[in-house]
Design an enzyme around this catalytic site. Structure first.
Site, PDB file in Angstrom:
ATOM      1  N   LYS A  71      -1.077   3.351  22.270  1.00 61.12           N
ATOM      2  CA  LYS A  71      -1.160   2.561  21.039  1.00 61.12           C
ATOM      3  C   LYS A  71      -2.197   1.488  21.289  1.00 61.12           C
ATOM      4  O   LYS A  71      -2.029   0.630  22.164  1.00 61.12           O
ATOM      5  CB  LYS A  71       0.183   1.903  20.697  1.00 61.12           C
TER       6      LYS A  71
ATOM      7  N   LYS B  85      -3.059  -9.844  10.651  1.00 64.39           N
ATOM      8  CA  LYS B  85      -3.025  -9.912  12.122  1.00 64.39           C
ATOM      9  C   LYS B  85      -3.946 -11.037  12.593  1.00 64.39           C
ATOM     10  O   LYS B  85      -5.090 -11.141  12.135  1.00 64.39           O
ATOM     11  CB  LYS B  85      -3.486  -8.573  12.730  1.00 64.39           C
TER      12      LYS B  85
ATOM     13  N   GLU C 113      -2.317   5.525  17.672  1.00 65.83           N
ATOM     14  CA  GLU C 113      -0.863   5.323  17.754  1.00 65.83           C
ATOM     15  C   GLU C 113      -0.252   6.397  18.639  1.00 65.83           C
ATOM     16  O   GLU C 113      -0.738   7.535  18.660  1.00 65.83           O
ATOM     17  CB  GLU C 113      -0.246   5.444  16.367  1.00 65.83           C
TER      18      GLU C 113
ATOM     19  N   ASP D  87      -2.530  -5.710   2.683  1.00 66.70           N
ATOM     20  CA  ASP D  87      -2.941  -4.822   3.773  1.00 66.70           C
ATOM     21  C   ASP D  87      -2.551  -5.579   5.036  1.00 66.70           C
ATOM     22  O   ASP D  87      -3.189  -6.579   5.377  1.00 66.70           O
ATOM     23  CB  ASP D  87      -4.456  -4.588   3.726  1.00 66.70           C
ATOM     24  N   HIS D  88      -1.504  -5.114   5.713  1.00 71.41           N
ATOM     25  CA  HIS D  88      -0.958  -5.976   6.771  1.00 71.41           C
ATOM     26  C   HIS D  88      -1.939  -6.188   7.923  1.00 71.41           C
ATOM     27  O   HIS D  88      -1.802  -7.130   8.682  1.00 71.41           O
ATOM     28  CB  HIS D  88       0.407  -5.456   7.260  1.00 71.41           C
TER      29      HIS D  88
ATOM     30  N   HIS E  31      -6.779  -0.061   6.201  1.00 70.36           N
ATOM     31  CA  HIS E  31      -6.935  -0.810   7.458  1.00 70.36           C
ATOM     32  C   HIS E  31      -8.318  -0.638   8.093  1.00 70.36           C
ATOM     33  O   HIS E  31      -8.968  -1.621   8.449  1.00 70.36           O
ATOM     34  CB  HIS E  31      -5.883  -0.373   8.481  1.00 70.36           C
TER      35      HIS E  31
ATOM     36  N   LYS F 210       0.842  -1.195   0.000  1.00 67.65           N
ATOM     37  CA  LYS F 210       0.000   0.000   0.000  1.00 67.65           C
ATOM     38  C   LYS F 210       0.883   1.253   0.000  1.00 67.65           C
ATOM     39  O   LYS F 210       2.039   1.133   0.364  1.00 67.65           O
ATOM     40  CB  LYS F 210      -0.931  -0.002   1.207  1.00 67.65           C
TER      41      LYS F 210
ATOM     42  N   LYS G 242      -2.197   9.761  14.950  1.00 69.54           N
ATOM     43  CA  LYS G 242      -0.847   9.620  15.495  1.00 69.54           C
ATOM     44  C   LYS G 242      -0.717  10.535  16.700  1.00 69.54           C
ATOM     45  O   LYS G 242      -1.475  11.479  16.859  1.00 69.54           O
ATOM     46  CB  LYS G 242       0.181   9.979  14.441  1.00 69.54           C
TER      47      LYS G 242
ATOM     48  N   ASP H  62      -3.565   6.837   4.508  1.00 70.87           N
ATOM     49  CA  ASP H  62      -2.615   5.931   5.146  1.00 70.87           C
ATOM     50  C   ASP H  62      -3.325   4.839   5.963  1.00 70.87           C
ATOM     51  O   ASP H  62      -2.870   3.704   6.003  1.00 70.87           O
ATOM     52  CB  ASP H  62      -1.692   6.753   6.062  1.00 70.87           C
TER      53      ASP H  62
HETATM   54  C1  BG6 Z   1       0.896   1.428   8.278  1.00 76.20           C
HETATM   55  C2  BG6 Z   1       0.879   2.920   8.199  1.00 76.20           C
HETATM   56  O1  BG6 Z   1       0.179   0.858   7.219  1.00 76.20           O
HETATM   57  O2  BG6 Z   1       0.310   1.018   9.510  1.00 76.20           O
HETATM   58  C3  BG6 Z   1       1.610   3.537   9.386  1.00 76.20           C
HETATM   59  O3  BG6 Z   1       1.491   3.329   6.995  1.00 76.20           O
HETATM   60  C4  BG6 Z   1       1.061   3.001  10.677  1.00 76.20           C
HETATM   61  O4  BG6 Z   1       1.519   4.954   9.358  1.00 76.20           O
HETATM   62  C5  BG6 Z   1       1.001   1.481  10.655  1.00 76.20           C
HETATM   63  O5  BG6 Z   1       1.940   3.428  11.719  1.00 76.20           O
HETATM   64  C6  BG6 Z   1       0.274   0.942  11.866  1.00 76.20           C
HETATM   65  O6  BG6 Z   1       0.372  -0.443  11.880  1.00 76.20           O
HETATM   66  P1  BG6 Z   1       0.294  -1.268  13.240  1.00 76.20           P
HETATM   67  O7  BG6 Z   1       0.384  -2.701  12.813  1.00 76.20           O
HETATM   68  O8  BG6 Z   1       1.465  -0.807  14.085  1.00 76.20           O
HETATM   69  O9  BG6 Z   1      -1.020  -0.903  13.866  1.00 76.20           O
END
Ligand code: BG6
Length: 484
Positions: free
Chosen positions: A337, A184, A218, A179-180, A242, A150, A332, A237
């Site tokens: 977090k 999860k 975050e 999309d990571h 997400h 992404k 952010k 972003d």
């Molecule tokens: C990323 C964003 O895709 O996801 C970042 O580009 C963000 O800005 C991050 O910090 C958050 O991922 P996670 O897994 O730490 O919640």
């Protein structure tokens, strides 16, 4: 396709951050667990000049710093010989021919290839063109797959043209838009909680649910990524991908099977059912803000109007969710977090207990995606030794208690293995990416057109007052369950 052929994993952007922080640690851990293909090789491609030995040493150091598992030198020494590096440009046909020759020689016959785009997004189309021109996308009995990081475009028009361009060289089933969040464990568990249990589903609708809150907060700021972040902001972003992905998993109907297209069809149906915001409704249903001091961060423009926080109120127009607002927020430099989904149920229809102080408290179900992964129920209980006083109590499932502290792997580990085995369930399909952009575009356009300065919020807070006001207009407040 022959899955026994040697597998090459080619990483473009191999000298970058993602490779050292996520991709190589994930592949290394899969190797330790014995999950990598029988014969594989990882080819790093990038601008930086590295010999193979320097590349190994650079990644070895990164492993010690970033891997979420214990680093053992002897395991690394067995894994590292599978890594090789080629310096090259992203615009040079001759460099890509060289890459093709190197891989071809190693395969000596047919081979399977996974190309991973870990470069800045502007370069993806070039790479795909050059791979096509040098015949590297041609399937020869072995498969060719491409993983695309992404952001997939910056708006609907650019996502469409990117899709058109890559579809010239690849079929949709060869494309893995990553999309990571979908990698999860806790995100995948949304589906298990909903569809492998009987207790949730009967309640999972407008008759019992009052509203849904999704928070991805975050503590970190923009860090060293201002060059990227200042151009995109929080909506591109975090929300286009997400947060909207989380909405689809919470809201989707049960798919006919756990097959990738069946699953993704249901997710796209949710996105299509979300009422798109129009210019006149954006102001009431969204908030954009910037953390104080953002403009002083290194690499950020001194008059930047990039939002680092946003909150949205979405309505899903379908039978299940009519009238149930979904409140989404992410930013952010917030207080903690935490990624969580809170399902707040309706109050009981009648107050039976006269002593209930302050009226009723609605039941809540919280899906904690991170950092303390788990699921919590909150319900009312009688306070002992009183006539009929009540108090909210929690019933908690923590992954760490049930499965051990190290049970949750890095999300890239699962996603890379899925791409290697050809399972696209946890990747975004072309129409899914475009539909999500269609929802974000009007919000971006509205905020871009504002001449008034963006509001700001305090560092370490829960965001701007406007986000509290937005939800208060519906007579509600953001849940502060775990924040006590
Ligand atoms: C990323 C964003 O895709 O996801 C970042 O580009 C963000 O800005 C991050 O910090 C958050 O991922 P996670 O897994 O730490 O919640």
């Amino acid at each position: 396709m022959n899955n026994d052929l040697p597998v090459s994993i080619i990483i473009f952007g191999a000298s970058g951050d993602l490779t050292q922080r996520k991709l190589v640690p994930s592949l290394f851990n899969s190797f330790i667990k014995g999950r990598m293909p029988g014969k594989f090789r990882i080819v790093g491609y990038g601008n930086t000049a590295f010999t193979d030995e320097q590349f190994h040493a650079h990644l070895g150091e990164a492993m010690k710093q970033f891997a979420s598992f214990e680093f053992r030198e002897e395991e690394w020494n067995t894994f590292a010989p599978n890594l090789t590096y080629q310096q090259g440009r992203y615009t040079d046909l001759a460099d890509f021919k060289r890459l093709s020759d190197t891989i071809g020689k190693w395969e000596s016959g047919s081979g399977n290839r996974l190309y991973y785009m870990a470069t800045p997004p502007g370069i993806f189309p070039n790479i795909i063109d050059l791979l096509g021109l040098t015949g590297q996308l041609q399937e020869d009995g072995g498969w060719r797959r491409v993983v695309i990081e992404k952001p997939f475009g910056v708006d609907l028009a650019s996502a469409r043209s990117l899709n058109l361009q890559i579809h010239k060289a690849l079929n949709e089933n060869q494309i893995y838009r990553i999309d990571h969040y979908l990698g999860k464990e806790t995100v995948q568990n949304i589906l298990v909680a909903r569809f492998a249990n009987t207790i949730f589903e009967p309640l999972w609708n407008r008759n019992y649910i009052d509203h849904v809150e999704i928070t991805v907060a975050e503590q970190v700021g923009v860090e060293h990524r201002a060059g990227y972040y200042d151009k995109v902001g929080v909506l591109r972003d975090m929300f286009q991908n997400h947060l909207l992905q989380l909405v689809t998993l919470v809201a989707m109907e049960p798919p006919a099977s756990f097959e990738s297209n069946a699953l993704r069809n249901e997710k796209v149906k949710v996105l299509n059912s979300i009422q798109p915001l129009k210019s006149e409704t954006v102001a009431l249903n969204t908030v954009c803000s910037q953390y104080k001091g953002y403009r002083e961060e290194e690499g950020v423009k001194s008059d930047s109007t990039t939002a680092t926080y946003a909150a949205l109120r979405l309505q899903i127009d379908n039978w299940r969710w009519q009238g149930v607002p979904f409140y989404l927020r992410s930013g952010k430099r917030l207080a903690e977090k935490i990624s969580e989904i809170i399902i707040e149920f309706k109050e009981p229809p009648h107050l039976l207990f006269p002593n209930a102080r302050g009226g009723m408290t609605a039941n809540m179900l919280a899906l904690y995606l991170q950092p303390d992964e788990g699921i919590h129920w909150r319900f009312e209980a009688k306070v002992p030794d009183t006539a009929a006083d009540m108090r909210s109590v929690d019933m908690e499932f923590h992954y760490a208690d049930s499965f051990g502290k190290t049970s949750i792997p890095e999300s890239y580990e699962r996603l890379l293995l899925d791409a290697l085995t050809g399972d696209a369930s946890l990747f975004t399909r072309a129409d899914e990416a475009e539909t999500a952009w269609g929802l974000i575009d009007p919000i971006l356009e509205y905020w871009d057109a504002q001449n008034t300065p963006l509001s700001t919020y305090e560092l370490g807070s829960w965001g701007p007052a406007e986000a509290d006001e937005m939800i208060a207009r519906d007579g509600r407040a953001w849940s502060r369950w775990q924040q006590h």
